[in-house]
Structure formats: structure tokens, C-alpha cells
Design a protein around this motif. Structure first.
Motif, PDB file in Angstrom:
ATOM      1  N   GLY A  18       0.847  -1.157  -0.098  1.00 46.91           N
ATOM      2  CA  GLY A  18      -0.002  -0.019  -0.058  1.00 46.91           C
ATOM      3  C   GLY A  18       0.932   1.374   0.132  1.00 46.91           C
ATOM      4  N   VAL A  19       1.872   1.201   0.874  1.00 49.37           N
ATOM      5  CA  VAL A  19       2.740   2.434   1.002  1.00 49.37           C
ATOM      6  C   VAL A  19       3.473   2.647  -0.324  1.00 49.37           C
ATOM      7  CG1 VAL A  19       4.668   3.447   2.221  1.00 49.37           C
ATOM      8  CG2 VAL A  19       2.816   2.383   3.523  1.00 49.37           C
ATOM      9  N   GLY A  20       3.955   1.319  -0.988  1.00 48.09           N
ATOM     10  CA  GLY A  20       4.553   1.570  -2.374  1.00 48.09           C
ATOM     11  C   GLY A  20       3.911   1.959  -3.251  1.00 48.09           C
ATOM     12  N   ALA A  21       2.455   1.704  -3.236  1.00 48.57           N
ATOM     13  CA  ALA A  21       1.440   1.965  -4.396  1.00 48.57           C
ATOM     14  C   ALA A  21       1.183   3.713  -4.026  1.00 48.57           C
ATOM     15  CB  ALA A  21       0.258   1.696  -4.258  1.00 48.57           C
ATOM     16  N   LEU A  22       1.141   4.100  -2.952  1.00 45.48           N
ATOM     17  CA  LEU A  22       1.137   5.624  -2.616  1.00 45.48           C
ATOM     18  C   LEU A  22       2.310   6.266  -3.224  1.00 45.48           C
ATOM     19  CD1 LEU A  22      -0.421   6.082   0.893  1.00 45.48           C
ATOM     20  CD2 LEU A  22      -1.393   6.832  -1.104  1.00 45.48           C
ATOM     21  N   PHE A  23       3.518   5.697  -2.883  1.00 43.19           N
ATOM     22  CA  PHE A  23       4.891   6.409  -3.369  1.00 43.19           C
ATOM     23  C   PHE A  23       4.910   6.373  -4.713  1.00 43.19           C
ATOM     24  CE2 PHE A  23       9.258   6.203  -4.431  1.00 43.19           C
ATOM     25  CZ  PHE A  23       9.645   7.080  -3.993  1.00 43.19           C
ATOM     26  N   PHE A  24       4.380   5.452  -5.390  1.00 43.85           N
ATOM     27  CA  PHE A  24       4.590   5.163  -7.002  1.00 43.85           C
ATOM     28  C   PHE A  24       3.430   6.372  -7.603  1.00 43.85           C
ATOM     29  CE2 PHE A  24       2.046   3.795 -10.694  1.00 43.85           C
ATOM     30  CZ  PHE A  24       2.813   3.602 -11.578  1.00 43.85           C
ATOM     31  N   LEU A  25       2.223   6.587  -6.784  1.00 41.71           N
ATOM     32  CA  LEU A  25       1.202   7.358  -7.394  1.00 41.71           C
ATOM     33  C   LEU A  25       1.672   8.821  -7.307  1.00 41.71           C
ATOM     34  CD1 LEU A  25      -2.160   5.946  -6.213  1.00 41.71           C
ATOM     35  CD2 LEU A  25      -1.072   5.840  -8.422  1.00 41.71           C
ATOM     36  N   THR A  26       2.294   9.097  -5.955  1.00 42.82           N
ATOM     37  CA  THR A  26       2.639  10.677  -5.635  1.00 42.82           C
ATOM     38  C   THR A  26       3.868  11.094  -6.556  1.00 42.82           C
ATOM     39  OG1 THR A  26       3.795   9.654  -3.940  1.00 42.82           O
ATOM     40  CG2 THR A  26       1.645  10.936  -3.538  1.00 42.82           C
ATOM     41  N   THR A  27       4.676  10.073  -6.772  1.00 42.22           N
ATOM     42  CA  THR A  27       6.031  10.483  -7.392  1.00 42.22           C
ATOM     43  C   THR A  27       6.242  10.206  -9.033  1.00 42.22           C
ATOM     44  OG1 THR A  27       7.057   8.428  -7.017  1.00 42.22           O
ATOM     45  CG2 THR A  27       7.545  10.169  -5.484  1.00 42.22           C
ATOM     46  N   GLN A  28       5.515   9.133  -9.647  1.00 43.96           N
ATOM     47  CA  GLN A  28       5.716   8.752 -10.854  1.00 43.96           C
ATOM     48  C   GLN A  28       4.350   9.251 -11.719  1.00 43.96           C
ATOM     49  OE1 GLN A  28       8.485   7.344 -12.029  1.00 43.96           O
ATOM     50  NE2 GLN A  28       9.002   7.954  -9.860  1.00 43.96           N
ATOM     51  N   THR A  29       3.158   9.555 -11.199  1.00 39.77           N
ATOM     52  CA  THR A  29       2.373   9.830 -12.355  1.00 39.77           C
ATOM     53  C   THR A  29       1.755  11.285 -12.340  1.00 39.77           C
ATOM     54  OG1 THR A  29       0.486   9.955 -10.317  1.00 39.77           O
ATOM     55  CG2 THR A  29       1.010   7.868 -11.634  1.00 39.77           C
ATOM     56  N   SER A  30       2.653  12.230 -11.378  1.00 41.14           N
ATOM     57  CA  SER A  30       2.224  13.609 -11.504  1.00 41.14           C
ATOM     58  C   SER A  30       3.552  14.362 -11.860  1.00 41.14           C
ATOM     59  CB  SER A  30       1.690  14.109 -10.162  1.00 41.14           C
ATOM     60  OG  SER A  30       2.761  14.456  -9.250  1.00 41.14           O
ATOM     61  N   ASN A  31       3.549  15.750 -12.137  1.00 39.05           N
ATOM     62  CA  ASN A  31       4.649  16.632 -12.659  1.00 39.05           C
ATOM     63  C   ASN A  31       5.130  17.205 -11.551  1.00 39.05           C
ATOM     64  OD1 ASN A  31       2.504  18.285 -11.992  1.00 39.05           O
ATOM     65  ND2 ASN A  31       2.352  19.088 -13.894  1.00 39.05           N
ATOM     66  N   VAL A  32       5.308  16.671 -10.505  1.00 35.00           N
ATOM     67  CA  VAL A  32       6.228  17.217  -9.225  1.00 35.00           C
ATOM     68  C   VAL A  32       7.521  17.031  -9.786  1.00 35.00           C
ATOM     69  CG1 VAL A  32       6.129  17.465  -6.738  1.00 35.00           C
ATOM     70  CG2 VAL A  32       4.341  16.048  -7.794  1.00 35.00           C
ATOM     71  N   GLN A  33       8.091  17.949 -10.295  1.00 36.25           N
ATOM     72  CA  GLN A  33       9.668  17.778 -10.615  1.00 36.25           C
ATOM     73  C   GLN A  33      10.615  18.132  -9.615  1.00 36.25           C
ATOM     74  OE1 GLN A  33       9.410  19.846 -14.242  1.00 36.25           O
ATOM     75  NE2 GLN A  33       8.772  18.245 -15.180  1.00 36.25           N
ATOM     76  N   GLY A  34      11.752  17.688  -9.971  1.00 36.09           N
ATOM     77  CA  GLY A  34      12.764  18.183  -8.743  1.00 36.09           C
ATOM     78  C   GLY A  34      13.016  19.575  -8.923  1.00 36.09           C
ATOM     79  N   PHE A  35      12.196  20.199  -8.491  1.00 39.15           N
ATOM     80  CA  PHE A  35      12.330  21.625  -8.753  1.00 39.15           C
ATOM     81  C   PHE A  35      12.264  22.415  -7.366  1.00 39.15           C
ATOM     82  CE2 PHE A  35      11.507  26.132 -10.151  1.00 39.15           C
ATOM     83  CZ  PHE A  35      12.127  25.963 -11.215  1.00 39.15           C
ATOM     84  N   THR A  36      12.513  21.447  -6.167  1.00 37.42           N
ATOM     85  CA  THR A  36      12.352  22.122  -4.586  1.00 37.42           C
ATOM     86  C   THR A  36      13.614  22.633  -4.654  1.00 37.42           C
ATOM     87  OG1 THR A  36      13.027  19.806  -4.121  1.00 37.42           O
ATOM     88  CG2 THR A  36      10.751  20.521  -3.886  1.00 37.42           C
ATOM     89  N   GLY A  37      14.696  22.539  -5.423  1.00 36.10           N
ATOM     90  CA  GLY A  37      16.015  23.143  -5.031  1.00 36.10           C
ATOM     91  C   GLY A  37      16.074  24.677  -5.386  1.00 36.10           C
ATOM     92  N   ASP A  38      17.380  25.290  -5.601  1.00 35.89           N
ATOM     93  CA  ASP A  38      17.489  26.714  -5.605  1.00 35.89           C
ATOM     94  C   ASP A  38      16.662  27.291  -6.994  1.00 35.89           C
ATOM     95  OD1 ASP A  38      18.380  26.735  -3.343  1.00 35.89           O
ATOM     96  OD2 ASP A  38      20.810  26.615  -4.236  1.00 35.89           O
ATOM     97  N   SER A  39      16.084  28.459  -6.842  1.00 30.76           N
ATOM     98  CA  SER A  39      15.677  29.001  -8.143  1.00 30.76           C
ATOM     99  C   SER A  39      15.848  30.591  -8.006  1.00 30.76           C
ATOM    100  CB  SER A  39      14.272  28.689  -8.363  1.00 30.76           C
ATOM    101  OG  SER A  39      13.463  29.157  -7.312  1.00 30.76           O
TER     102      SER A  39
END
Lengths: 152, 261
Positions: A18-39
Motif C-alpha cells: 500500500g505504501v509502495g503504491a502511494l509512493f508510486f502514485l505521488t512521485t511517478q504519475t504527477s508532474n512534481v519535478q525536482g524543482f524544490t532546489g534553488d531558483s
């Protein structure tokens, strides 16, 4: 004892899946890109932003280098102020680069495309992009062609 | 004519009474829950096993086929507009927002909710609950609360597994069978699925978990202590859960749309 172990193993497997599926859904299906860094943010003024929206991509040479952070209307100059948040990795963009609002495909969403200039100076935090090209509004384009056709 | 009127009033009164009893029951369960998690943790784990792990195969198989159908239908309809590349987006959005939480809740109620209702109902019918009370063990804390918590914990995980497997099913039918490009399938999906869609699904499955578990334990605990009563409680569990889940689904969707606009 044996039964307890089966229950524990089964529950562990279930929660893990279940946790694996949640992780997959939150990271792999949406466009949250590694943009949390400096900007850093730059602004550009447009006469007309069309249907550009916040979070739309900012691209250079077709590669997404940032996102639109905010769109505001300036009541004094009567134009739109678009705030762009660019990834700090790309900190050597010529200052005289040109920003235009483009459309992905015929009916796709709009995005901001940067075309590099030739300056030795680079865009920094809070700088302003001078050269901009507004969005193409389909109705204006059609009426332009209609009136041109009529005069010939 | 007056006879009809009085029957209507009587039915409405009965409905309101049941609804109120269910709300009071819910408040009591919730107030016992924190203590149950600390004091009776093994019992809660056992119920997570009963309603989660044992539903796993059903959820996975159904999720896979629902995803396959979405891929097939999506491809067939989207190809009329030359946009079969969006099949991944369509499948992911419908699974994450609607089908995952709703179908997982309906399947759970058929697989585990009925088991809970009939188990507790049979305990009532065979006087096991009264026996516990005689021994100064509160059946609500010992029997009902762990089962309720098991369902509440299981549902979001089951819904997530359903959606995940469903996306895999859509990939199988869309990409492997019908020949949509695999990279486009995922890039289109990633470009169009926003975090708010995922949150909406998670919120829904949590609410459905509470609603479905509450229906099951309430109906079982308050069943008429006969064979027929237990059967009726089981039926009512499925019927009420289906109605509650679909009505709540509409309300949550409307609320999320109003809040995000």
C-alpha cells in the motif's frame, strides 16, 4: 505461533504494498519535478498573456528550465506582469533574451519560450526581460486575415 | 389516506432515529480509538490483516481489469480525435480521482464489510457480546473498535494499490496490446496529473474507509439476534455503504472543485 507469523507477514506485505503504491502514485504519475532546489525569479511584461496560467512551463530550446510563478495585472502601465521562477542551475541566460508566449500544439496549453540573445550579461534574481512577444489570440489572427482579404 | 401519512411519518422517524444512533455510535468508537491503538495494538493488526490483506487479491485483480478496460475504451474513443496518446492521462485521472477510491470501497464492503457485519451479528445472536459484558469486558472496545480501525487503516492503502495496478493494466492494454508509445503514455500522464488529483483520491479513500467500516460494525452490532437478522444486517451493510460512498463521493468532489478554483 505459526498463525501469528502468517498474520504478521501478511499484514506487513499489505502495508508495504500500500505504501509502495502511494509512493508510486505521488512521485511517478504527477508532474512534481525536482524543482524544490534553488531558483531565482525574473519578470517579463506582456501586452497580452492569452490563456497562460501559473505553473505553466518556461522552456529554452524546448527544455523546461522553470515555471510561471505568478501573473499580475499592472494597473498603471495596463499590461501583464509575469513572474518566472527559473532553476538556479541555468544561471547563464543572456540578459537580452526574448520571452514569447507559445502554444503547445493546436489546442494545447500555453507556455513561455525563451530565445537566447547575444549579451555577455546574464539574467539574475529580480531582473526584467525587456523583449517580449505576446500570446497569439486566435480571434485577432482570424480578423486580421479577414480584413486583409477584403482590401485586395 | 391518513394511514399512509402516519406510515410515512413513522418511517421517517425510524430513519432519523437510526441515523442519530449511528452518529452517537461513531462518536463513541472514535473516543475509544486512541486507547485501543495503544492498549490493543495486536488486535488492530489482526483486523488490518482480516480486512486489508485478505482483500488484497480481489483488489489487485479487479484493479488490473478496470485499468485494462480503461486503456481499451480510452484508446477506442480517443482515436476518433487522433489523441490516443492521452490514454495514459485519461486512465490515471479517472483511477486516481474516482474509480480507485470508489471501487475499492465498494469491493471492500462486499468482501470485508459483510464479513465484519455477520461476524459481530453472530456474536450478538450467540450471546457472546453479553458474555463479555458479564466479564466486565466492553465489547465495543474489545470487538468493535479494532475492527473499525482495521477497515479505516486498510481502505486508503487498498485504494492506492487499486489505482497503481489499474495504471499498470491501462499500460498493458494501451501500450503492449494496442501500440501507444510507452514513453508518451507516461509523459502525457505526468504532464497532466497534478498533486491535487492525488490528494483528492487519498482524502476520498480515507473518508470512505471511515464510512464503510462504520456501516459494517454498526449494522453488525445492532442486528436482530436471529439468523434472519444477521442476514438482513449483512445486506443492509452493502446497500448503505454503496449509497453512502457514492453520495460522499459527489460531496467531496464538489468541495475539492470549489476549493481549488
Amino acid at each position: 505461533m505459526q498463525q501469528t507469523r502468517t498474520v504478521e507477514l501478511g499484514t506487513g506485505l499489505f502495508v508495504f504494498l500500500g505504501v509502495g503504491a502511494l509512493f508510486f502514485l505521488t512521485t511517478q504519475t504527477s508532474n512534481v519535478q525536482g524543482f524544490t532546489g534553488d531558483s531565482y525569479t525574473v519578470t517579463a511584461r506582456f501586452e497580452n498573456v492569452g490563456s497562460l496560467a501559473a505553473r505553466a512551463p518556461v522552456t529554452m530550446a524546448g527544455v523546461t528550465i522553470g515555471r510561471v510563478a505568478a501573473i499580475d495585472f499592472d494597473p498603471d502601465l495596463l499590461d501583464a506582469v509575469v513572474t518566472l521562477r527559473l532553476n538556479s542551475r541555468y544561471d547563464r541566460i543572456p540578459e537580452d533574451s526574448d520571452a514569447s508566449i507559445l502554444t503547445a500544439g493546436l489546442l494545447g496549453g500555453q507556455y513561455v519560450g525563451l530565445t537566447p540573445g547575444g549579451s555577455e550579461e546574464y539574467l539574475a534574481d529580480q531582473s526584467v526581460i525587456e523583449f517580449t512577444q505576446s500570446a497569439v489570440v486566435l480571434e485577432q489572427l482570424i480578423s486580421k486575415y479577414l480584413f486583409q482579404g477584403g482590401s485586395e | 389516506m391518513t394511514q399512509w401519512f402516519f406510515e410515512l411519518v413513522y418511517t421517517l422517524r425510524g430513519f432519523l432515529q437510526t441515523f442519530g444512533a449511528m452518529n452517537l455510535f461513531f462518536l463513541r468508537i472514535v473516543s475509544y480509538s486512541p486507547r485501543a491503538i495503544i492498549r490493543r495494538f495486536p488486535l488492530v493488526i489482526r483486523q488490518v490483516y482480516n480486512s486489508g490483506t485478505l482483500s488484497l487479491v480481489l483488489i489487485m485483480v479487479c484493479g488490473f481489469f478496470v485499468g485494462m478496460v480503461l486503456g481499451l475504451q480510452g484508446y477506442d474513443n480517443l482515436s476518433k480525435f487522433n489523441s490516443e496518446d492521452s490514454v495514459g492521462t485519461v486512465a490515471a485521472l479517472s483511477l486516481l480521482q474516482e474509480l480507485g477510491p470508489v471501487l475499492a470501497a465498494l469491493l471492500w464492503s462486499g468482501r470485508a464489510g459483510t464479513a465484519l457485519a455477520s461476524e459481530i451479528g453472530l456474536m450478538r445472536a450467540t450471546d457472546q457480546l453479553s458474555a463479555m459484558e458479564m466479564m466486565a469486558v466492553d465489547p465495543l472496545r474489545r470487538v468493535v473498535v479494532p475492527r473499525f480501525l482495521g477497515g479505516v487503516v486498510s481502505m486508503p492503502l487498498l485504494a492506492a494499490i487499486f489505482s497503481g495496478i489499474g495504471i499498470f493494466g491501462a499500460y498493458v492494454s494501451g501500450v503492449i496490446i494496442l501500440g501507444v508509445d510507452g514513453g508518451v503514455f507516461f509523459s502525457q500522464m505526468q504532464a497532466n496529473v497534478e498533486p491535487v488529483h492525488i490528494w483528492q483520491g487519498i482524502i476520498k479513500s480515507c473518508v470512505f474507509g471511515v464510512a464503510a467500516s462504520l456501516m459494517a460494525v454498526f449494522e453488525g452490532y445492532n442486528s436482530i439476534p436471529t439468523a434472519e437478522g444477521v442476514g438482513r444486517a449483512t445486506t443492509r451493510t452493502v446497500v448503505l455503504t454503496a449509497i453512502a460512498v457514492l453520495a460522499l463521493d459527489y460531496m467531496i468532489t464538489a468541495a475539492v472543485l470549489a476549493l481549488t478554483d
